[in-house]
Design an enzyme around this catalytic site. Structure first.
Site, short mmCIF file in Angstrom:
data_model
loop_
_atom_site.label_atom_id
_atom_site.label_comp_id
_atom_site.label_asym_id
_atom_site.label_seq_id
_atom_site.Cartn_x
_atom_site.Cartn_y
_atom_site.Cartn_z
N GLY A 206 0.83 -1.20 0.00
CA GLY A 206 0.00 0.00 0.00
C GLY A 206 0.86 1.24 0.00
O GLY A 206 2.07 1.17 -0.24
N ASN A 207 0.24 2.37 0.23
CA ASN A 207 1.01 3.61 0.33
C ASN A 207 0.37 4.52 1.37
O ASN A 207 -0.66 4.19 1.96
CB ASN A 207 1.12 4.28 -1.04
CG ASN A 207 -0.24 4.64 -1.62
OD1 ASN A 207 -0.96 5.44 -1.05
ND2 ASN A 207 -0.60 4.00 -2.73
N ARG A 208 1.01 5.67 1.58
CA ARG A 208 0.62 6.51 2.71
C ARG A 208 -0.49 7.51 2.41
O ARG A 208 -0.78 8.37 3.22
CB ARG A 208 1.86 7.25 3.23
CG ARG A 208 2.89 6.30 3.84
CD ARG A 208 4.24 6.97 3.90
NE ARG A 208 4.23 8.21 4.64
CZ ARG A 208 4.60 8.34 5.91
NH1 ARG A 208 5.03 7.29 6.56
NH2 ARG A 208 4.56 9.50 6.49
N SER A 209 -1.11 7.40 1.25
CA SER A 209 -2.16 8.37 0.91
C SER A 209 -3.36 8.23 1.87
O SER A 209 -3.83 7.12 2.12
CB SER A 209 -2.63 8.15 -0.52
OG SER A 209 -3.74 8.98 -0.78
N ALA A 273 -3.29 7.98 -5.15
CA ALA A 273 -1.93 7.44 -5.24
C ALA A 273 -2.09 6.01 -5.75
O ALA A 273 -2.45 5.11 -5.00
CB ALA A 273 -1.27 7.47 -3.87
#
Ligand code: CTP
Length: 413
Positions: A206-209, A273
């Protein structure tokens, strides 16, 4: 401020309860005047309870208070929502058969009509003429929103969202000429949040968005009168009211949703993102630690670049460039090859989108924060525009830039 809220006989009358709430929560004293027909949709008890004021549409109630004269005289603002074809016709021809039409004739302050009706009724020559008459006399008639109507069909004729009517009403009272919602009749698709690319049933990349930026954009677009579709990947914040939400998880799902939504969108904003890569293989079962102690290796494959595809698709259609505005986001850090703007400029050219909103990121910046600072680059080559503040403020700046570009290229019919 004293507000008279006239409610017309349309199904959208139920949405006006939220508008009334927005007015009362902002400290205004609201008297609701529902037409006879509207009480078939929402009863007077609802208006009395929510407004805290008596409700009537008869000139013969409380005759000693001369309500048919007093209410219009005293009102700092009269809002009619939904303004049906019938009400617009009555107002345009100066009829005075009930308390609401009397009040409209007696109004001293600004009058705002928020129309809602079937598309054919809105586009009928009779309604067009009535709207022109009312506008010619100085009344403010909002453009209806475009989108799903009561039946299966869609088109211009939806009541703008309560927040949008509220914003227009406040602008009108402040004497602003731009009370007209700049994105009325436009459909905007906004992707938000971060995609999650599964490795197995319990793990993902995943990512930090956080989705805050995308949600703030959706709110700003909705308040500017647009019909908003939010393509929501994983978000830490709930989607706002008054927007259509399509939930997705992976980049591939986002691609499918974005291409489908783009087909009838005036604007597509890719603020999500989207993961550039996904695991080449997704295990159906949980991947277990193995006893041989070798380190596992994850092979990644590229995800399609959705923004790029959207631009190619738009450019290849008959209407080509110019009929749809595509906005990308870039999170840049700058490195030995160039600073943030140089990287962003290269990305804008590579992706071919019309506007690129550039964030300067570091681990402590932007993601999950409430404030941000961006630069908006345009492919047309105009000067980079800076915007900073809360994500709400920055979103409002981005949306007004989009409205400006859109109305410059294809003025509203
Ligand atoms: N985007 C997309 N599809 C992807 C990846 C990103 O549509 N598979 C969109 C994002 O929503 C955003 C823009 O493209 O609007 C960001 O561009 P991107 O190439 O992802 O930027 P970076 O990942 O920062 O690219 P690079 O690593 O080349 O800097």
């Amino acid at each position: 401020m004293r507000i008279v809220l006239g409610v017309g006989g349309g199904i959208a009358a139920y949405k006006v309860a939220s508008l009334l709430r927005l007015f009362t929560e902002a400290g205004h004293n609201v008297t609701v005047i529902p037409t006879e027909a509207s009480t078939r949709f929402v009863g007077s008890a609802t208006w009395e309870a929510l407004s805290g004021n008596p409700v009537s549409n008869s000139v013969f109630d409380d005759v000693h208070q001369v309500n048919h004269v007093r209410l219009g005289h005293e009102a700092d603002l009269v809002v009619v929502a939904p303004a049906t074809a019938d009400l617009l016709a009555k107002a345009a021809t100066g009829q005075a058969g009930d308390l609401l039409t009397n009040t409209l004739l007696m109004a001293h302050g600004p009058v705002l009509f928020a129309p809602a009706m079937h598309t054919e009724m809105w586009q009928h020559a009779a309604t067009r003429a009535n709207v022109e008459t009312l506008r010619g006399r100085g009344a403010a008639v909002l453009e209806p929103a475009t989108g799903r109507l009561t039946g299966a069909d869609s088109g211009p004729g939806r009541l703008p969202e309560p927040e949008a009517i509220f914003a227009a009403a406040m602008a009108l009272v402040e004497g602003r000429q731009d009370f007209q919602l700049p994105l009325a009749g436009r459909t905007i698709t906004i992707s938000a949040g971060g995609t999650r690319e599964p490795l197995d049933p319990v793990r993902f990349l995943g990512n930090r968005s956080s989705g805050k930026q995308g949600v703030a954009l959706a709110v700003a677009a909705r308040n500017a009168g647009a019909n908003v579709r939010l393509l929501a990947a994983h978000m830490e914040v709930p989607p706002p009211a008054g927007v259509e939400v399509v939930q997705v998880e992976t980049a591939l799902q986002m691609r499918e949703a974005a291409l489908a939504a783009a087909a009838d969108s005036d604007v597509v904003i890719m603020s999500a993102a989207v993961a550039d890569f996904r695991p080449a293989e997704v295990s159906d079962t949980k991947i277990k630690k193995r006893d041989d102690r070798t380190d596992p290796v994850i092979t990644l494959v590229r995800n399609p670049d959705i923004l790029l595809e959207l631009v190619e698709l738009r450019n290849s259609t008959v209407r080509g460039e110019g009929h749809q505005l595509i906005v990308g986001f870039a999170a840049e850090t700058g490195d030995s090859d160039g600073d943030v703007l140089a990287h962003a400029e290269a990305k804008l050219q590579r992706k071919g989108c019309d506007l690129l909103v550039v964030n300067h990121v570091g681990t402590d910046k932007v993601f999950g924060q409430d404030t941000t600072s961006v630069v908006i680059l345009a492919r047309s080559g105009s000067e980079p525009q800076e915007a900073s503040g809360t994500k709400t403020e920055v979103s409002a700046a981005i949306i007004s830039r989009i409205a400006f570009e859109l109305n410059a290229v294809s003025p509203r019919a």
